[in-house]
Design a protein around this motif. Structure first.
Motif, PDB file in Angstrom:
ATOM      1  N   MET A   1      32.222  43.674  23.483  1.00 19.08           N
ATOM      2  CA  MET A   1      33.560  43.889  24.006  1.00 19.08           C
ATOM      3  C   MET A   1      33.485  44.378  25.452  1.00 19.08           C
ATOM      4  SD  MET A   1      35.781  45.596  20.915  1.00 19.08           S
ATOM      5  CE  MET A   1      34.558  46.799  20.415  1.00 19.08           C
ATOM      6  N   VAL A   2      34.386  43.887  26.290  1.00 17.07           N
ATOM      7  CA  VAL A   2      34.411  44.242  27.701  1.00 17.07           C
ATOM      8  C   VAL A   2      35.833  44.659  28.078  1.00 17.07           C
ATOM      9  CG1 VAL A   2      34.022  43.459  30.065  1.00 17.07           C
ATOM     10  CG2 VAL A   2      32.577  42.582  28.212  1.00 17.07           C
ATOM     11  N   ASN A   3      35.953  45.807  28.707  1.00 20.02           N
ATOM     12  CA  ASN A   3      37.255  46.240  29.204  1.00 20.02           C
ATOM     13  C   ASN A   3      37.463  45.646  30.593  1.00 20.02           C
ATOM     14  OD1 ASN A   3      37.995  47.886  26.996  1.00 20.02           O
ATOM     15  ND2 ASN A   3      36.670  49.524  27.732  1.00 20.02           N
ATOM     16  N   VAL A   4      38.352  44.682  30.679  1.00 16.55           N
ATOM     17  CA  VAL A   4      38.643  44.035  31.963  1.00 16.55           C
ATOM     18  C   VAL A   4      39.663  44.883  32.720  1.00 16.55           C
ATOM     19  CG1 VAL A   4      39.631  41.994  33.054  1.00 16.55           C
ATOM     20  CG2 VAL A   4      38.116  41.748  31.088  1.00 16.55           C
ATOM     21  N   SER A   5      39.391  45.115  33.978  1.00 18.19           N
ATOM     22  CA  SER A   5      40.264  45.954  34.795  1.00 18.19           C
ATOM     23  C   SER A   5      41.686  45.400  34.826  1.00 18.19           C
ATOM     24  CB  SER A   5      39.722  46.039  36.224  1.00 18.19           C
ATOM     25  OG  SER A   5      40.639  46.712  37.062  1.00 18.19           O
ATOM     26  N   ALA A   6      42.638  46.326  34.700  1.00 14.82           N
ATOM     27  CA  ALA A   6      44.047  45.933  34.801  1.00 14.82           C
ATOM     28  C   ALA A   6      44.505  45.864  36.247  1.00 14.82           C
ATOM     29  CB  ALA A   6      44.917  46.930  34.031  1.00 14.82           C
ATOM     30  N   ASP A   7      43.609  46.203  37.170  1.00 12.89           N
ATOM     31  CA  ASP A   7      43.955  46.180  38.596  1.00 12.89           C
ATOM     32  C   ASP A   7      44.288  44.755  39.041  1.00 12.89           C
ATOM     33  OD1 ASP A   7      43.940  47.032  41.446  1.00 12.89           O
ATOM     34  OD2 ASP A   7      42.149  45.776  41.489  1.00 12.89           O
ATOM     35  N   PRO A   8      45.432  44.555  39.689  1.00 14.34           N
ATOM     36  CA  PRO A   8      45.839  43.204  40.105  1.00 14.34           C
ATOM     37  C   PRO A   8      44.816  42.504  40.990  1.00 14.34           C
ATOM     38  CG  PRO A   8      47.695  44.718  40.299  1.00 14.34           C
ATOM     39  CD  PRO A   8      46.487  45.550  39.998  1.00 14.34           C
ATOM     40  N   ALA A   9      44.154  43.257  41.880  1.00 15.83           N
ATOM     41  CA  ALA A   9      43.174  42.629  42.767  1.00 15.83           C
ATOM     42  C   ALA A   9      41.984  42.101  41.979  1.00 15.83           C
ATOM     43  CB  ALA A   9      42.715  43.628  43.834  1.00 15.83           C
ATOM     44  N   ALA A  10      41.526  42.860  40.985  1.00 16.49           N
ATOM     45  CA  ALA A  10      40.394  42.422  40.168  1.00 16.49           C
ATOM     46  C   ALA A  10      40.761  41.173  39.371  1.00 16.49           C
ATOM     47  CB  ALA A  10      39.959  43.547  39.236  1.00 16.49           C
ATOM     48  N   ARG A  11      41.955  41.153  38.817  1.00 11.70           N
ATOM     49  CA  ARG A  11      42.380  39.977  38.049  1.00 11.70           C
ATOM     50  C   ARG A  11      42.596  38.774  38.977  1.00 11.70           C
ATOM     51  NH1 ARG A  11      43.877  40.534  32.762  1.00 11.70           N
ATOM     52  NH2 ARG A  11      43.784  42.643  31.922  1.00 11.70           N
ATOM     53  N   TYR A  12      43.086  39.019  40.165  1.00 11.02           N
ATOM     54  CA  TYR A  12      43.292  37.936  41.143  1.00 11.02           C
ATOM     55  C   TYR A  12      41.958  37.263  41.458  1.00 11.02           C
ATOM     56  CZ  TYR A  12      44.260  35.696  45.655  1.00 11.02           C
ATOM     57  OH  TYR A  12      44.361  34.794  46.699  1.00 11.02           O
ATOM     58  N   VAL A  13      40.926  38.070  41.730  1.00  9.33           N
ATOM     59  CA  VAL A  13      39.611  37.511  42.035  1.00  9.33           C
ATOM     60  C   VAL A  13      39.029  36.802  40.810  1.00  9.33           C
ATOM     61  CG1 VAL A  13      37.219  38.087  42.614  1.00  9.33           C
ATOM     62  CG2 VAL A  13      39.096  39.151  43.882  1.00  9.33           C
ATOM     63  N   ALA A  14      39.158  37.418  39.640  1.00  9.44           N
ATOM     64  CA  ALA A  14      38.568  36.844  38.429  1.00  9.44           C
ATOM     65  C   ALA A  14      39.100  35.445  38.152  1.00  9.44           C
ATOM     66  CB  ALA A  14      38.842  37.762  37.234  1.00  9.44           C
ATOM     67  N   VAL A  15      40.379  35.248  38.343  1.00 10.89           N
ATOM     68  CA  VAL A  15      40.985  33.941  38.070  1.00 10.89           C
ATOM     69  C   VAL A  15      40.477  32.876  39.048  1.00 10.89           C
ATOM     70  CG1 VAL A  15      43.180  32.686  38.057  1.00 10.89           C
ATOM     71  CG2 VAL A  15      43.012  34.920  36.956  1.00 10.89           C
TER      72      VAL A  15
END
Length: 532
Positions: free
Chosen positions: A458-472
């Motif tokens: 299991m991995v806790n993915v950051s809820a930070d918008p910048a982190a999700r923006y980069v991940a996508v």
């Protein structure tokens, strides 16, 4: 409806009313089951084309990482809750997984038409269902298991669950009159507070109950509800479980974490006493003695057809590590051990500490940390611990095996018969299969499945918008320079806030800030095992 049907319906209703996040569990991964079985001398099906069945799959969170990593495998999940299956089917469709089939079905309704499976997983179900369903689980693990198949069943065990039984009784008593799940949880947590902070000093069970309550308190509501407030929760002694599986035509191989069966891991006094008591005992009796000694409350057992029992080694064979692939996660800690100067200190994710002055073990730990999440082969591990030569090869291999067993015992080692699919492509970063799509879907809706890596953790993915923006963006088509430019433009346009609150809208020369943030985000994804 018959009484079993009414019980099944009641169980289904509670999961529909109080759904939980369906996560991956590393110890249930087919690759892990295959590796553990190999340590006990058993062969099993290769993962690439394996058929995998999960009983009680919820929304499929424990199957998605395997199905995504092995597109030629055939994966089936069944669950009694139509709502959770529907949620899972929607996610599977969004991820484009054509090899994962989720079905709303009772375990008691499974028959030969479902076919044979190389791996059958039943996690968090056996102790929480009526006797008829428990019998059906064992029947499926016999009738639907391929000849060389491996089944996994987890269950609550005594004596460790005795204190939890008292907690459960008390919480159910206090929440009995509540009419909604939210009210039941509120009343249950009130009782949990009493057990944690309000027990009288004269209570002979005070310490055991307080520790059990303290361990339970941080868990989320859905876990507390389904673990402690369900109508059924039936722990058993290990020997009782063994009697049930033998009657069903199955044999016990090991638990999914074989290091838990090493008495030496619980101290010299425990090991010495158990050794004197169980010198002539068989494996199952030794395991039962150990459960009493350590107060075990949960087991995760691997099973095979009874006909394979003579093939099972009495103890795991470390030499089988020689054909495997390894990874490990340990965090270096400051050296505060004045009694042992020169020792290096590390801590495993399990919380177990490791202190050593062995330079070759330190070198292996540091190399595994550097390689993470990618694995190293046994030969590579031998090279790390010291150069092979015709004169030192055997000794070196033996020393490397001992180091791997040390890492296994502290709960840090990950091992597989096949390599795990991480590659080194820093020029164009890419997330592991399905991770990017799952993160993108999670940013648009509330999902009932969690994130996990190729080690099935299991991995806790950051809820930070910048982190999700980069991940996508990490589909393997963009270089780090191109990613930095996109991140910079998003920050300076005001589209994204900086996680540290820096005011960057309209800013010039923001490349250094964007670069530092990108490096931070990529490092976090790598540590989580989400980055290829």
């Amino acid at each position: 409806m018959t009484e079993p049907d009414l019980l099944n319906q009641a169980i289904s209703d509670t999961y529909d009313e109080t759904p939980y996040t369906s996560n991956a569990f590393a110890q249930t991964a087919p690759g892990h089951l295959r590796a553990v079985a190999h340590l006990y001398g058993l062969d099993s099906a290769p993962l690439e084309t394996a058929r995998v069945l999960e009983l009680g799959s919820a929304a499929g969170g424990n199957l998605i990482p395997f199905a995504a990593a092995y597109p030629d495998a055939d994966v089936v999940g069944i669950d009694l809750s139509p709502e959770q299956i529907a949620a899972g089917q929607k996610i599977v469709q969004q991820l484009g997984l054509r090899n994962l089939d989720l079905r709303a079905l009772s375990i008691t309704d499974i028959d030969d038409s479902l076919g044979k499976f190389d791996y059958i997983i039943c996690h968090g179900v056996f102790s929480w269902v009526p006797p008829a369903v428990r019998e059906a689980i064992l029947r499926v693990c016999r009738d639907n298991l391929a000849p060389n198949g491996i089944a996994y069943i987890s269950y609550n065990t005594y004596p460790g669950w005795k204190a939890s039984d008292v907690l459960r009784d008390a919480m159910q008593l206090n929440s009995f009159a509540a009419t909604t799940p939210a009210e039941k949880l509120k009343k249950a947590r009130e009782m949990l507070q009493l057990m944690e902070f309000g027990l009288a000093p004269s209570n002979p069970m005070r310490e055991a109950l307080r520790q059990a309550a303290n361990k339970l308190s941080p868990h989320p509501d859905h876990y507390l509800f389904h673990e402690y407030l369900e109508t059924i929760n039936s722990p058993c002694y290990f020997l009782e479980f063994i009697a049930n599986i033998q009657q069903a035509g199955l044999a016990y191989v090991s638990d999914a974490q074989p290091e838990g069966s090493f008495a030496s891991n619980y101290g010299t006094a425990t090991a010495a006493m158990l050794s004197s008591m169980s010198a002539d005992a068989d494996r199952t009796m030794r395991e039962q003695y150990l459960d009493f000694a350590v107060g075990r409350q949960f087991r995760q057992s691997l099973l095979v057809h009874a006909e394979r029992a003579p093939q099972i080694l009495d103890r795991p064979e470390a030499n089988y590590f020689g054909a495997m692939h390894f990874a490990a996660q340990l965090i270096a800690e400051p050296d505060r051990d004045q009694a042992n100067p020169g020792h290096r200190h590390f801590r495993a994710p399990s919380g177990v500490g490791l202190a050593t002055h062995d330079a070759s073990l330190v070198a292996l730990i540091e190399a595994l940390q550097h390689a993470w999440p990618a694995p190293v082969t046994f030969d590579e591990a031998c090279t790390i611990t010291g150069s092979k030569s015709p004169h030192t090869g055997d000794e070196l291999e033996h020393a490397t095996l001992l180091h791997l067993v040390t890492l296994l015992n502290c709960g840090a080692l990950r091992y597989r018969r096949e390599s795990v699919g991480y590659t080194d492509s820093p020029a164009k970063p890419k997330l592991i299969p399905a991770a990017r799509e799952l993160i993108e879907a999670a940013s648009q809706q509330s999902l009932q499945v969690g994130h996990s890596n190729l080690w099935h953790q299991m991995v806790n993915v950051s809820a930070d918008p910048a982190a999700r923006y980069v991940a996508v963006l990490l589909d393997g088509s963009l270089t780090q320079a191109e990613l930095r430019t996109k991140l910079r433009d998003a920050l300076t346009s005001g589209h994204l806030p900086h996680p540290d609150g820096l005011a960057l809208k309209g800013a010039r020369n923001a490349d250094p800030v964007a670069q530092a943030l990108l490096v931070r985000i990529l490092a976090a994804l790598r540590v989580g095992g989400l980055l290829m």
